[in-house]
Design a protein around this motif. Sequence first.
Motif, PDB file in Angstrom:
ATOM      1  N   ALA A 109       0.844  -1.202   0.000  1.00 11.28           N
ATOM      2  CA  ALA A 109       0.000   0.000   0.000  1.00 11.28           C
ATOM      3  C   ALA A 109       0.879   1.252   0.000  1.00 11.28           C
ATOM      4  O   ALA A 109       0.602   2.218  -0.724  1.00 11.28           O
ATOM      5  CB  ALA A 109      -0.924  -0.009   1.210  1.00 11.28           C
ATOM      6  N   PHE A 110       1.927   1.208   0.794  1.00 11.35           N
ATOM      7  CA  PHE A 110       2.867   2.335   0.815  1.00 11.35           C
ATOM      8  C   PHE A 110       3.516   2.515  -0.553  1.00 11.35           C
ATOM      9  O   PHE A 110       3.587   3.634  -1.088  1.00 11.35           O
ATOM     10  CB  PHE A 110       3.936   2.132   1.898  1.00 11.35           C
ATOM     11  CG  PHE A 110       5.089   3.086   1.771  1.00 11.35           C
ATOM     12  CD1 PHE A 110       4.914   4.437   2.001  1.00 11.35           C
ATOM     13  CD2 PHE A 110       6.345   2.635   1.381  1.00 11.35           C
ATOM     14  CE1 PHE A 110       5.976   5.326   1.862  1.00 11.35           C
ATOM     15  CE2 PHE A 110       7.401   3.509   1.242  1.00 11.35           C
ATOM     16  CZ  PHE A 110       7.222   4.867   1.482  1.00 11.35           C
ATOM     17  N   ALA A 111       4.007   1.415  -1.130  1.00  7.73           N
ATOM     18  CA  ALA A 111       4.707   1.500  -2.418  1.00  7.73           C
ATOM     19  C   ALA A 111       3.769   2.047  -3.499  1.00  7.73           C
ATOM     20  O   ALA A 111       4.148   2.946  -4.258  1.00  7.73           O
ATOM     21  CB  ALA A 111       5.248   0.131  -2.815  1.00  7.73           C
ATOM     22  N   ALA A 112       2.548   1.527  -3.543  1.00  9.93           N
ATOM     23  CA  ALA A 112       1.599   1.991  -4.561  1.00  9.93           C
ATOM     24  C   ALA A 112       1.367   3.492  -4.419  1.00  9.93           C
ATOM     25  O   ALA A 112       1.351   4.234  -5.408  1.00  9.93           O
ATOM     26  CB  ALA A 112       0.282   1.228  -4.428  1.00  9.93           C
ATOM     27  N   GLN A 113       1.218   3.947  -3.176  1.00  5.51           N
ATOM     28  CA  GLN A 113       0.971   5.374  -2.963  1.00  5.51           C
ATOM     29  C   GLN A 113       2.232   6.202  -3.225  1.00  5.51           C
ATOM     30  O   GLN A 113       2.145   7.336  -3.687  1.00  5.51           O
ATOM     31  CB  GLN A 113       0.413   5.625  -1.565  1.00  5.51           C
ATOM     32  CG  GLN A 113       0.016   7.069  -1.311  1.00  5.51           C
ATOM     33  CD  GLN A 113      -0.916   7.630  -2.377  1.00  5.51           C
ATOM     34  OE1 GLN A 113      -1.729   6.925  -2.959  1.00  5.51           O
ATOM     35  NE2 GLN A 113      -0.774   8.927  -2.655  1.00  5.51           N
ATOM     36  N   ALA A 114       3.399   5.636  -2.946  1.00  5.85           N
ATOM     37  CA  ALA A 114       4.653   6.350  -3.254  1.00  5.85           C
ATOM     38  C   ALA A 114       4.733   6.630  -4.754  1.00  5.85           C
ATOM     39  O   ALA A 114       5.163   7.713  -5.176  1.00  5.85           O
ATOM     40  CB  ALA A 114       5.857   5.531  -2.791  1.00  5.85           C
ATOM     41  N   PHE A 115       4.279   5.655  -5.556  1.00  4.46           N
ATOM     42  CA  PHE A 115       4.328   5.853  -7.011  1.00  4.46           C
ATOM     43  C   PHE A 115       3.245   6.843  -7.454  1.00  4.46           C
ATOM     44  O   PHE A 115       3.495   7.675  -8.328  1.00  4.46           O
ATOM     45  CB  PHE A 115       4.197   4.510  -7.742  1.00  4.46           C
ATOM     46  CG  PHE A 115       5.258   3.509  -7.338  1.00  4.46           C
ATOM     47  CD1 PHE A 115       6.558   3.921  -7.048  1.00  4.46           C
ATOM     48  CD2 PHE A 115       4.963   2.159  -7.224  1.00  4.46           C
ATOM     49  CE1 PHE A 115       7.545   3.010  -6.662  1.00  4.46           C
ATOM     50  CE2 PHE A 115       5.943   1.240  -6.841  1.00  4.46           C
ATOM     51  CZ  PHE A 115       7.230   1.671  -6.560  1.00  4.46           C
ATOM     52  N   ASN A 116       2.077   6.778  -6.851  1.00  5.37           N
ATOM     53  CA  ASN A 116       1.034   7.783  -7.146  1.00  5.37           C
ATOM     54  C   ASN A 116       1.530   9.182  -6.808  1.00  5.37           C
ATOM     55  O   ASN A 116       1.312  10.141  -7.554  1.00  5.37           O
ATOM     56  CB  ASN A 116      -0.238   7.518  -6.325  1.00  5.37           C
ATOM     57  CG  ASN A 116      -0.993   6.291  -6.791  1.00  5.37           C
ATOM     58  OD1 ASN A 116      -0.820   5.834  -7.916  1.00  5.37           O
ATOM     59  ND2 ASN A 116      -1.830   5.749  -5.922  1.00  5.37           N
ATOM     60  N   PHE A 117       2.165   9.268  -5.645  1.00  4.46           N
ATOM     61  CA  PHE A 117       2.687  10.561  -5.196  1.00  4.46           C
ATOM     62  C   PHE A 117       3.735  11.087  -6.174  1.00  4.46           C
ATOM     63  O   PHE A 117       3.730  12.272  -6.536  1.00  4.46           O
ATOM     64  CB  PHE A 117       3.262  10.434  -3.778  1.00  4.46           C
ATOM     65  CG  PHE A 117       4.000  11.654  -3.338  1.00  4.46           C
ATOM     66  CD1 PHE A 117       3.327  12.839  -3.099  1.00  4.46           C
ATOM     67  CD2 PHE A 117       5.384  11.639  -3.202  1.00  4.46           C
ATOM     68  CE1 PHE A 117       4.009  13.995  -2.719  1.00  4.46           C
ATOM     69  CE2 PHE A 117       6.071  12.778  -2.823  1.00  4.46           C
ATOM     70  CZ  PHE A 117       5.384  13.954  -2.586  1.00  4.46           C
ATOM     71  N   GLN A 118       4.638  10.186  -6.603  1.00  2.00           N
ATOM     72  CA  GLN A 118       5.691  10.617  -7.530  1.00  2.00           C
ATOM     73  C   GLN A 118       5.080  11.134  -8.840  1.00  2.00           C
ATOM     74  O   GLN A 118       5.535  12.133  -9.395  1.00  2.00           O
ATOM     75  CB  GLN A 118       6.651   9.467  -7.811  1.00  2.00           C
ATOM     76  CG  GLN A 118       7.878   9.936  -8.595  1.00  2.00           C
ATOM     77  CD  GLN A 118       8.854   8.820  -8.898  1.00  2.00           C
ATOM     78  OE1 GLN A 118       8.500   7.648  -8.910  1.00  2.00           O
ATOM     79  NE2 GLN A 118      10.100   9.196  -9.144  1.00  2.00           N
ATOM     80  N   ARG A 119       4.049  10.448  -9.302  1.00  2.00           N
ATOM     81  CA  ARG A 119       3.383  10.878 -10.530  1.00  2.00           C
ATOM     82  C   ARG A 119       2.808  12.284 -10.342  1.00  2.00           C
ATOM     83  O   ARG A 119       2.986  13.161 -11.190  1.00  2.00           O
ATOM     84  CB  ARG A 119       2.279   9.870 -10.912  1.00  2.00           C
ATOM     85  CG  ARG A 119       1.876   9.911 -12.375  1.00  2.00           C
ATOM     86  CD  ARG A 119       0.901   8.788 -12.751  1.00  2.00           C
ATOM     87  NE  ARG A 119       1.374   7.483 -12.334  1.00  2.00           N
ATOM     88  CZ  ARG A 119       0.757   6.663 -11.477  1.00  2.00           C
ATOM     89  NH1 ARG A 119      -0.393   7.018 -10.934  1.00  2.00           N
ATOM     90  NH2 ARG A 119       1.272   5.503 -11.164  1.00  2.00           N
ATOM     91  N   ALA A 120       2.149  12.517  -9.210  1.00  2.00           N
ATOM     92  CA  ALA A 120       1.572  13.843  -8.936  1.00  2.00           C
ATOM     93  C   ALA A 120       2.677  14.894  -8.813  1.00  2.00           C
ATOM     94  O   ALA A 120       2.548  16.005  -9.332  1.00  2.00           O
ATOM     95  CB  ALA A 120       0.734  13.795  -7.662  1.00  2.00           C
TER      96      ALA A 120
END
Length: 152
Positions: A109-120
């Motif tokens: 869950a952290f990793a998925a959100q880290a990638f979402n965050f990076q995209r943003a």
Amino acid sequence: MIRRYRRALVATALIFAATPLLAAPADQVRSRIDAFRELGASMKAVNDAQRTAPPQTMLIQISARQIANAARAMPGWFPKGSGPESGAKTKAKPLIWAQPAAFKKAQDAFAAQAFNFQRAANAGNADAIRAETAKLGATCKGCHDQFRAPGN
Ligand code: ASC
């Protein structure tokens, strides 16, 4: 030629393969704490960079990359035997190794959100970055609440 050295090659390969197992638990805990301290510093940079007007987008992007890299590496930060049973001082709870599927879910869950965050971060919209930062903090907390002993 290769044949001649096969035994040495095999021995060398075995030593390299076994290296993580040979690392002392105290060193594994030390490396883990260092890595999480770095991750915390990146999170702080992300938050600080949004307190200025205008926000410091490039700093957020650099930090986002560091956070994403930490997320990719994190599955390797909890080798078996590096919990409190090792005698090393660690806030990692035994539950990490007792419930590996639940722990993996929290890390994923952290990793998925880290990638979402990076995209943003890379897209550069301040409102979206703020929203994704909040979600990212929630995935940090999700893991800490379950798998990390309280306190700093
Ligand atoms: C952060 C950070 C955490 C989380 C957590 C969210 O910025 O370093 O561990 O957010 O504080 O509640």
